[in-house]
Design a protein around this motif. Structure first.
Motif, PDB file in Angstrom:
ATOM      1  N   MET A  89       0.723  -1.080   0.100  1.00 49.90           N
ATOM      2  CA  MET A  89      -0.033  -0.195   0.012  1.00 49.90           C
ATOM      3  C   MET A  89       0.950   1.270  -0.048  1.00 49.90           C
ATOM      4  O   MET A  89       1.710   1.174   0.792  1.00 49.90           O
ATOM      5  CB  MET A  89      -0.900   0.076   1.239  1.00 49.90           C
ATOM      6  CG  MET A  89      -1.710   1.189   1.269  1.00 49.90           C
ATOM      7  SD  MET A  89      -3.433   0.872   1.795  1.00 49.90           S
ATOM      8  CE  MET A  89      -4.030  -0.277   0.835  1.00 49.90           C
ATOM      9  N   SER A 102     -14.421   5.764   8.292  1.00 47.33           N
ATOM     10  CA  SER A 102     -13.438   6.229   7.482  1.00 47.33           C
ATOM     11  C   SER A 102     -14.164   7.318   6.364  1.00 47.33           C
ATOM     12  O   SER A 102     -13.612   8.401   5.859  1.00 47.33           O
ATOM     13  CB  SER A 102     -12.757   5.307   6.656  1.00 47.33           C
ATOM     14  OG  SER A 102     -13.756   4.661   5.826  1.00 47.33           O
ATOM     15  N   LYS A 103     -15.387   7.245   6.252  1.00 47.02           N
ATOM     16  CA  LYS A 103     -16.195   8.177   5.539  1.00 47.02           C
ATOM     17  C   LYS A 103     -16.470   9.613   6.174  1.00 47.02           C
ATOM     18  O   LYS A 103     -16.931  10.566   5.693  1.00 47.02           O
ATOM     19  CB  LYS A 103     -17.708   7.679   5.098  1.00 47.02           C
ATOM     20  CG  LYS A 103     -17.341   6.261   4.242  1.00 47.02           C
ATOM     21  CD  LYS A 103     -18.944   5.970   4.034  1.00 47.02           C
ATOM     22  CE  LYS A 103     -18.655   4.781   2.890  1.00 47.02           C
ATOM     23  NZ  LYS A 103     -18.899   3.248   3.290  1.00 47.02           N
ATOM     24  N   THR A 119     -10.531  13.898   2.210  1.00 37.95           N
ATOM     25  CA  THR A 119      -9.135  13.837   1.515  1.00 37.95           C
ATOM     26  C   THR A 119      -8.235  14.998   2.034  1.00 37.95           C
ATOM     27  O   THR A 119      -6.942  15.036   1.848  1.00 37.95           O
ATOM     28  CB  THR A 119      -9.108  13.613   0.152  1.00 37.95           C
ATOM     29  OG1 THR A 119      -9.932  14.630  -0.317  1.00 37.95           O
ATOM     30  CG2 THR A 119      -9.708  12.161  -0.148  1.00 37.95           C
ATOM     31  N   THR A 154      -5.839   8.896  -1.321  1.00 38.73           N
ATOM     32  CA  THR A 154      -6.895   8.047  -1.778  1.00 38.73           C
ATOM     33  C   THR A 154      -8.020   7.579  -0.893  1.00 38.73           C
ATOM     34  O   THR A 154      -7.515   7.651   0.536  1.00 38.73           O
ATOM     35  CB  THR A 154      -6.594   7.058  -2.688  1.00 38.73           C
ATOM     36  OG1 THR A 154      -5.990   5.924  -1.836  1.00 38.73           O
ATOM     37  CG2 THR A 154      -5.664   7.231  -3.744  1.00 38.73           C
ATOM     38  N   ARG A 155      -9.176   7.583  -1.077  1.00 43.11           N
ATOM     39  CA  ARG A 155     -10.181   7.089  -0.229  1.00 43.11           C
ATOM     40  C   ARG A 155      -9.729   5.474   0.570  1.00 43.11           C
ATOM     41  O   ARG A 155      -9.819   5.385   1.742  1.00 43.11           O
ATOM     42  CB  ARG A 155     -11.599   6.930  -0.819  1.00 43.11           C
ATOM     43  CG  ARG A 155     -12.386   7.887  -0.984  1.00 43.11           C
ATOM     44  CD  ARG A 155     -12.996   9.202  -0.156  1.00 43.11           C
ATOM     45  NE  ARG A 155     -13.377   8.434   1.309  1.00 43.11           N
ATOM     46  CZ  ARG A 155     -13.171   9.200   2.413  1.00 43.11           C
ATOM     47  NH1 ARG A 155     -12.678  10.422   2.464  1.00 43.11           N
ATOM     48  NH2 ARG A 155     -13.496   8.653   3.498  1.00 43.11           N
ATOM     49  N   ASP A 156      -9.205   5.034  -0.417  1.00 44.98           N
ATOM     50  CA  ASP A 156      -8.802   3.475   0.013  1.00 44.98           C
ATOM     51  C   ASP A 156      -7.515   3.717   1.064  1.00 44.98           C
ATOM     52  O   ASP A 156      -7.718   2.803   1.976  1.00 44.98           O
ATOM     53  CB  ASP A 156      -8.329   2.611  -1.267  1.00 44.98           C
ATOM     54  CG  ASP A 156      -9.111   2.331  -1.921  1.00 44.98           C
ATOM     55  OD1 ASP A 156     -10.531   2.351  -1.656  1.00 44.98           O
ATOM     56  OD2 ASP A 156      -8.986   1.903  -3.109  1.00 44.98           O
ATOM     57  N   ASN A 157      -6.620   4.477   0.877  1.00 43.01           N
ATOM     58  CA  ASN A 157      -5.793   4.870   1.860  1.00 43.01           C
ATOM     59  C   ASN A 157      -6.251   5.105   2.958  1.00 43.01           C
ATOM     60  O   ASN A 157      -5.760   4.939   4.109  1.00 43.01           O
ATOM     61  CB  ASN A 157      -4.522   5.753   1.365  1.00 43.01           C
ATOM     62  CG  ASN A 157      -3.941   4.970   0.393  1.00 43.01           C
ATOM     63  OD1 ASN A 157      -3.943   3.659   0.211  1.00 43.01           O
ATOM     64  ND2 ASN A 157      -3.127   5.786  -0.382  1.00 43.01           N
ATOM     65  N   GLU A 186      -8.833   1.953   9.679  1.00 38.62           N
ATOM     66  CA  GLU A 186      -8.922   0.579  10.225  1.00 38.62           C
ATOM     67  C   GLU A 186      -7.430   0.183  10.967  1.00 38.62           C
ATOM     68  O   GLU A 186      -7.511  -0.643  12.106  1.00 38.62           O
ATOM     69  CB  GLU A 186      -9.002  -0.456   9.050  1.00 38.62           C
ATOM     70  CG  GLU A 186     -10.519  -0.459   8.378  1.00 38.62           C
ATOM     71  CD  GLU A 186     -11.434  -0.543   9.497  1.00 38.62           C
ATOM     72  OE1 GLU A 186     -11.347  -1.723  10.201  1.00 38.62           O
ATOM     73  OE2 GLU A 186     -12.578   0.368   9.386  1.00 38.62           O
ATOM     74  N   GLU A 230      -9.415   4.486   4.346  1.00 38.20           N
ATOM     75  CA  GLU A 230     -10.038   3.642   4.875  1.00 38.20           C
ATOM     76  C   GLU A 230      -8.894   2.613   5.569  1.00 38.20           C
ATOM     77  O   GLU A 230      -9.178   2.066   6.753  1.00 38.20           O
ATOM     78  CB  GLU A 230     -10.802   2.859   4.002  1.00 38.20           C
ATOM     79  CG  GLU A 230     -11.867   3.688   3.651  1.00 38.20           C
ATOM     80  CD  GLU A 230     -12.713   2.899   2.543  1.00 38.20           C
ATOM     81  OE1 GLU A 230     -12.496   1.922   2.163  1.00 38.20           O
ATOM     82  OE2 GLU A 230     -13.579   3.656   1.652  1.00 38.20           O
ATOM     83  N   TYR A 231      -7.689   2.420   5.078  1.00 39.52           N
ATOM     84  CA  TYR A 231      -6.748   1.443   5.549  1.00 39.52           C
ATOM     85  C   TYR A 231      -6.292   2.203   6.536  1.00 39.52           C
ATOM     86  O   TYR A 231      -6.262   1.431   7.799  1.00 39.52           O
ATOM     87  CB  TYR A 231      -5.561   1.143   4.148  1.00 39.52           C
ATOM     88  CG  TYR A 231      -4.640   0.732   4.970  1.00 39.52           C
ATOM     89  CD1 TYR A 231      -4.564  -0.853   5.067  1.00 39.52           C
ATOM     90  CD2 TYR A 231      -3.589   1.163   5.226  1.00 39.52           C
ATOM     91  CE1 TYR A 231      -3.474  -1.511   5.720  1.00 39.52           C
ATOM     92  CE2 TYR A 231      -2.219   0.681   5.858  1.00 39.52           C
ATOM     93  CZ  TYR A 231      -2.260  -0.931   5.847  1.00 39.52           C
ATOM     94  OH  TYR A 231      -1.458  -1.429   6.294  1.00 39.52           O
TER      95      TYR A 231
END
Length: 73
Positions: A1, A32-33, A37, A7-10, A16, A12-13
């Motif tokens: 990663m 995460s939402k 950003t 990014t949104r994925d990062n 978590e 969220e990661y």
């Protein structure tokens, strides 16, 4: 990663991983939402600081959770 990329994925990661590392009981409080950003760099700084430590005092946990609350939209 690759956390150098905003990014949104990062996000969220990292959220978590923060929840897991801090063993947050009310995981729903950190969604995460709830993070834009725009706060990515601050969130990444918190994530990196948390990953470096193996344990946290109560006051450190309180400060971290307070800062995460401040970053939420």
């Amino acid at each position: 990663m690759n956390l150098d990329v905003n990014t949104r994925d990062n996000i969220e990661y990292m959220i978590e991983e923060i929840k897991n590392k801090l063993q947050i009981v009310n995981a729903g409080a950190l969604n995460s939402k709830s993070f834009d950003t725009e706060q990515y760099e601050e969130l990444r700084d918190i994530y990196e600081m948390i990953q470096k430590k193996s344990s946290f005092s109560v006051s450190e946990l309180d400060a971290i959770v307070t800062e995460l609350g401040r970053l939420r939209k």
